[in-house]
Design a protein around this motif. Structure first.
Motif, PDB file in Angstrom:
ATOM      1  N   GLY A  69      29.954  93.319  -2.082  1.00 10.86           N
ATOM      2  CA  GLY A  69      30.968  93.756  -3.048  1.00 10.86           C
ATOM      3  C   GLY A  69      30.954  92.964  -4.350  1.00 10.86           C
ATOM      4  O   GLY A  69      31.620  93.329  -5.304  1.00 10.86           O
ATOM      5  N   GLU A  70      30.197  91.890  -4.399  1.00  7.84           N
ATOM      6  CA  GLU A  70      30.102  91.104  -5.633  1.00  7.84           C
ATOM      7  C   GLU A  70      28.978  91.647  -6.494  1.00  7.84           C
ATOM      8  O   GLU A  70      27.985  92.174  -5.998  1.00  7.84           O
ATOM      9  CB  GLU A  70      29.831  89.625  -5.343  1.00  7.84           C
ATOM     10  N   GLU A  71      29.149  91.503  -7.791  1.00  7.00           N
ATOM     11  CA  GLU A  71      28.137  91.947  -8.731  1.00  7.00           C
ATOM     12  C   GLU A  71      27.526  90.714  -9.393  1.00  7.00           C
ATOM     13  O   GLU A  71      28.244  89.808  -9.808  1.00  7.00           O
ATOM     14  CB  GLU A  71      28.814  92.822  -9.793  1.00  7.00           C
ATOM     15  N   LEU A  72      26.214  90.670  -9.460  1.00  4.27           N
ATOM     16  CA  LEU A  72      25.544  89.555 -10.130  1.00  4.27           C
ATOM     17  C   LEU A  72      25.649  89.744 -11.643  1.00  4.27           C
ATOM     18  O   LEU A  72      25.500  90.846 -12.157  1.00  4.27           O
ATOM     19  CB  LEU A  72      24.072  89.481  -9.738  1.00  4.27           C
ATOM     20  N   LEU A  73      25.885  88.657 -12.333  1.00  6.71           N
ATOM     21  CA  LEU A  73      25.984  88.689 -13.785  1.00  6.71           C
ATOM     22  C   LEU A  73      24.634  88.317 -14.373  1.00  6.71           C
ATOM     23  O   LEU A  73      24.064  87.279 -14.043  1.00  6.71           O
ATOM     24  CB  LEU A  73      27.045  87.690 -14.263  1.00  6.71           C
ATOM     25  N   ASP A  74      24.118  89.178 -15.229  1.00  4.65           N
ATOM     26  CA  ASP A  74      22.865  88.903 -15.933  1.00  4.65           C
ATOM     27  C   ASP A  74      23.239  88.510 -17.355  1.00  4.65           C
ATOM     28  O   ASP A  74      23.570  89.359 -18.184  1.00  4.65           O
ATOM     29  CB  ASP A  74      21.974  90.141 -15.921  1.00  4.65           C
ATOM     30  N   ILE A  75      23.211  87.210 -17.624  1.00  2.00           N
ATOM     31  CA  ILE A  75      23.661  86.718 -18.925  1.00  2.00           C
ATOM     32  C   ILE A  75      22.840  87.310 -20.075  1.00  2.00           C
ATOM     33  O   ILE A  75      23.338  87.474 -21.184  1.00  2.00           O
ATOM     34  CB  ILE A  75      23.677  85.170 -18.975  1.00  2.00           C
ATOM     35  N   ASP A  76      21.584  87.663 -19.805  1.00  2.00           N
ATOM     36  CA  ASP A  76      20.746  88.248 -20.848  1.00  2.00           C
ATOM     37  C   ASP A  76      21.122  89.695 -21.158  1.00  2.00           C
ATOM     38  O   ASP A  76      20.691  90.244 -22.168  1.00  2.00           O
ATOM     39  CB  ASP A  76      19.267  88.176 -20.451  1.00  2.00           C
ATOM     40  N   ALA A  77      21.930  90.292 -20.299  1.00  2.00           N
ATOM     41  CA  ALA A  77      22.318  91.689 -20.506  1.00  2.00           C
ATOM     42  C   ALA A  77      23.710  91.829 -21.121  1.00  2.00           C
ATOM     43  O   ALA A  77      24.180  92.939 -21.346  1.00  2.00           O
ATOM     44  CB  ALA A  77      22.252  92.446 -19.178  1.00  2.00           C
ATOM     45  N   ILE A  78      24.368  90.710 -21.393  1.00  2.00           N
ATOM     46  CA  ILE A  78      25.712  90.768 -21.963  1.00  2.00           C
ATOM     47  C   ILE A  78      25.616  91.194 -23.421  1.00  2.00           C
ATOM     48  O   ILE A  78      24.921  90.542 -24.216  1.00  2.00           O
ATOM     49  CB  ILE A  78      26.417  89.396 -21.866  1.00  2.00           C
ATOM     50  N   PRO A  79      26.293  92.272 -23.804  1.00  2.00           N
ATOM     51  CA  PRO A  79      26.244  92.677 -25.209  1.00  2.00           C
ATOM     52  C   PRO A  79      27.043  91.699 -26.077  1.00  2.00           C
ATOM     53  O   PRO A  79      28.112  91.242 -25.685  1.00  2.00           O
ATOM     54  CB  PRO A  79      26.901  94.065 -25.203  1.00  2.00           C
ATOM     55  N   LEU A  80      26.503  91.358 -27.229  1.00  2.00           N
ATOM     56  CA  LEU A  80      27.159  90.411 -28.126  1.00  2.00           C
ATOM     57  C   LEU A  80      28.002  91.115 -29.188  1.00  2.00           C
ATOM     58  O   LEU A  80      28.504  90.476 -30.100  1.00  2.00           O
ATOM     59  CB  LEU A  80      26.116  89.508 -28.792  1.00  2.00           C
ATOM     60  N   ASP A  81      28.150  92.432 -29.008  1.00  2.00           N
ATOM     61  CA  ASP A  81      28.910  93.203 -29.997  1.00  2.00           C
ATOM     62  C   ASP A  81      29.982  94.080 -29.344  1.00  2.00           C
ATOM     63  O   ASP A  81      30.373  95.102 -29.887  1.00  2.00           O
ATOM     64  CB  ASP A  81      27.959  94.071 -30.825  1.00  2.00           C
ATOM     65  N   ASP A  82      30.482  93.655 -28.217  1.00  2.00           N
ATOM     66  CA  ASP A  82      31.477  94.423 -27.467  1.00  2.00           C
ATOM     67  C   ASP A  82      32.843  94.336 -28.164  1.00  2.00           C
ATOM     68  O   ASP A  82      33.490  93.293 -28.169  1.00  2.00           O
ATOM     69  CB  ASP A  82      31.567  93.886 -26.039  1.00  2.00           C
ATOM     70  N   ALA A  83      33.281  95.436 -28.744  1.00  2.00           N
ATOM     71  CA  ALA A  83      34.531  95.467 -29.514  1.00  2.00           C
ATOM     72  C   ALA A  83      35.736  95.050 -28.670  1.00  2.00           C
ATOM     73  O   ALA A  83      36.654  94.384 -29.178  1.00  2.00           O
ATOM     74  CB  ALA A  83      34.747  96.871 -30.090  1.00  2.00           C
ATOM     75  N   LYS A  84      35.755  95.410 -27.382  1.00  2.00           N
ATOM     76  CA  LYS A  84      36.889  95.041 -26.520  1.00  2.00           C
ATOM     77  C   LYS A  84      36.964  93.533 -26.314  1.00  2.00           C
ATOM     78  O   LYS A  84      38.055  92.973 -26.230  1.00  2.00           O
ATOM     79  CB  LYS A  84      36.812  95.780 -25.183  1.00  2.00           C
ATOM     80  N   VAL A  85      35.819  92.879 -26.234  1.00  2.00           N
ATOM     81  CA  VAL A  85      35.800  91.425 -26.087  1.00  2.00           C
ATOM     82  C   VAL A  85      36.375  90.777 -27.346  1.00  2.00           C
ATOM     83  O   VAL A  85      37.221  89.890 -27.274  1.00  2.00           O
ATOM     84  CB  VAL A  85      34.369  90.904 -25.805  1.00  2.00           C
ATOM     85  N   PHE A  86      35.944  91.262 -28.511  1.00  2.14           N
ATOM     86  CA  PHE A  86      36.459  90.706 -29.764  1.00  2.14           C
ATOM     87  C   PHE A  86      37.958  90.961 -29.908  1.00  2.14           C
ATOM     88  O   PHE A  86      38.685  90.130 -30.437  1.00  2.14           O
ATOM     89  CB  PHE A  86      35.687  91.253 -30.969  1.00  2.14           C
ATOM     90  N   GLU A  87      38.405  92.098 -29.400  1.00  7.59           N
ATOM     91  CA  GLU A  87      39.842  92.412 -29.420  1.00  7.59           C
ATOM     92  C   GLU A  87      40.630  91.383 -28.596  1.00  7.59           C
ATOM     93  O   GLU A  87      41.671  90.881 -29.027  1.00  7.59           O
ATOM     94  CB  GLU A  87      40.040  93.817 -28.833  1.00  7.59           C
ATOM     95  N   LEU A  88      40.126  91.074 -27.407  1.00  4.85           N
ATOM     96  CA  LEU A  88      40.781  90.071 -26.554  1.00  4.85           C
ATOM     97  C   LEU A  88      40.787  88.698 -27.226  1.00  4.85           C
ATOM     98  O   LEU A  88      41.809  88.010 -27.248  1.00  4.85           O
ATOM     99  CB  LEU A  88      40.068  89.969 -25.203  1.00  4.85           C
ATOM    100  N   ILE A  89      39.645  88.323 -27.773  1.00  7.04           N
ATOM    101  CA  ILE A  89      39.531  87.018 -28.416  1.00  7.04           C
ATOM    102  C   ILE A  89      40.447  86.933 -29.634  1.00  7.04           C
ATOM    103  O   ILE A  89      41.170  85.951 -29.814  1.00  7.04           O
ATOM    104  CB  ILE A  89      38.057  86.726 -28.784  1.00  7.04           C
ATOM    105  N   THR A  90      40.431  87.965 -30.454  1.00  2.00           N
ATOM    106  CA  THR A  90      41.262  87.997 -31.660  1.00  2.00           C
ATOM    107  C   THR A  90      42.744  87.945 -31.317  1.00  2.00           C
ATOM    108  O   THR A  90      43.539  87.390 -32.072  1.00  2.00           O
ATOM    109  CB  THR A  90      40.947  89.276 -32.476  1.00  2.00           C
ATOM    110  N   GLY A  91      43.102  88.477 -30.178  1.00  2.00           N
ATOM    111  CA  GLY A  91      44.490  88.441 -29.737  1.00  2.00           C
ATOM    112  C   GLY A  91      44.891  87.110 -29.134  1.00  2.00           C
ATOM    113  O   GLY A  91      46.038  86.906 -28.747  1.00  2.00           O
ATOM    114  N   GLY A  92      43.959  86.185 -29.053  1.00  2.00           N
ATOM    115  CA  GLY A  92      44.251  84.873 -28.472  1.00  2.00           C
ATOM    116  C   GLY A  92      44.315  84.905 -26.954  1.00  2.00           C
ATOM    117  O   GLY A  92      44.831  83.976 -26.335  1.00  2.00           O
ATOM    118  N   ASN A  93      43.777  85.955 -26.370  1.00  5.38           N
ATOM    119  CA  ASN A  93      43.785  86.094 -24.908  1.00  5.38           C
ATOM    120  C   ASN A  93      42.563  85.384 -24.319  1.00  5.38           C
ATOM    121  O   ASN A  93      41.676  86.003 -23.751  1.00  5.38           O
ATOM    122  CB  ASN A  93      43.786  87.581 -24.524  1.00  5.38           C
ATOM    123  N   THR A  94      42.557  84.065 -24.462  1.00  8.51           N
ATOM    124  CA  THR A  94      41.377  83.296 -24.065  1.00  8.51           C
ATOM    125  C   THR A  94      41.686  82.205 -23.041  1.00  8.51           C
ATOM    126  O   THR A  94      40.906  81.270 -22.885  1.00  8.51           O
ATOM    127  CB  THR A  94      40.717  82.677 -25.317  1.00  8.51           C
TER     128      THR A  94
END
Length: 187
Positions: free
Chosen positions: A4-29
């Motif tokens: 049930g666990e998913e392996l994380l491939d750090i090389d496959a993480i998109p560096l332009d994910d708008a939702k991630v920037f939204e969370l970061i910009t909101g101070g949700n860190t």
């Protein structure tokens, strides 16, 4: 990997994910490496990063030297078009353009010394280390070498002293870009 666990491939993480920037910009860190302190939460809200390069710069800017020098405010204001992007000298545009004319990384300080004062990269590294140690005698000697080199290249002494002062403030606790990029990627 457990069921049930998913392996994380750090090389496959998109560096332009708008939702991630939204969370970061909101101070949700909360729980996010390097970005979880109240200082960084506030910085992210003000900066409103919308590209990975902003995260890299923010990790480097959220340090005592840049915070005390006013560089953080300039970076943010310039990013949002509220302050004109300016360069301490026209020949520095190429190395400071990516950071809105603000010296953010140790490599930039070293390149400034190389371009303006004719330092070799080895000499520029000695300058960077001297700035980090804050030893008055060493700094006085480096200031003289820097200003002499600048004058030989046609940079007026007053301007050379101003630029050296900016570099000195930054170097109190500057990051190199690769270190900041690695931290930014983990974040």
């Amino acid at each position: 990997k457990a069921e049930g666990e998913e392996l994380l491939d750090i090389d496959a993480i998109p560096l332009d994910d708008a939702k991630v920037f939204e969370l970061i910009t909101g101070g949700n860190t909360t729980g996010v490496f390097q970005l979880e302190s109240s200082l960084f939460k506030d910085l992210m809200r003000r900066l409103k990063p919308d590209r990975f390069e902003d995260i890299i710069a923010a990790v480097a800017l959220g340090r005592p030297g840049p915070l005390k020098s006013g560089m953080v405010d300039s970076y943010i204001l310039r990013k949002h078009g509220q302050e004109a992007v300016a360069y301490p000298h026209p020949s520095l545009k190429e190395i400071l353009e990516e950071t809105n004319g603000v010296m953010v990384y140790q490599e930039q300080v070293m390149k400034v010394a190389s371009i303006l004062a004719g330092y070799s990269l080895g000499q520029a590294d000695i300058l960077r280390r001297a700035m980090g140690k804050k030893k008055k005698k060493e700094m006085d000697a480096q200031r003289e070498i820097f200003c002499s080199g600048c004058e030989e290249k046609g940079v007026p002494k007053g301007q050379a002293l101003d630029i050296f002062g900016t570099m000195e403030k930054f170097a109190e606790y500057g990051f190199n870009k690769s270190h900041s990029a690695a931290y930014g990627l983990i974040a």
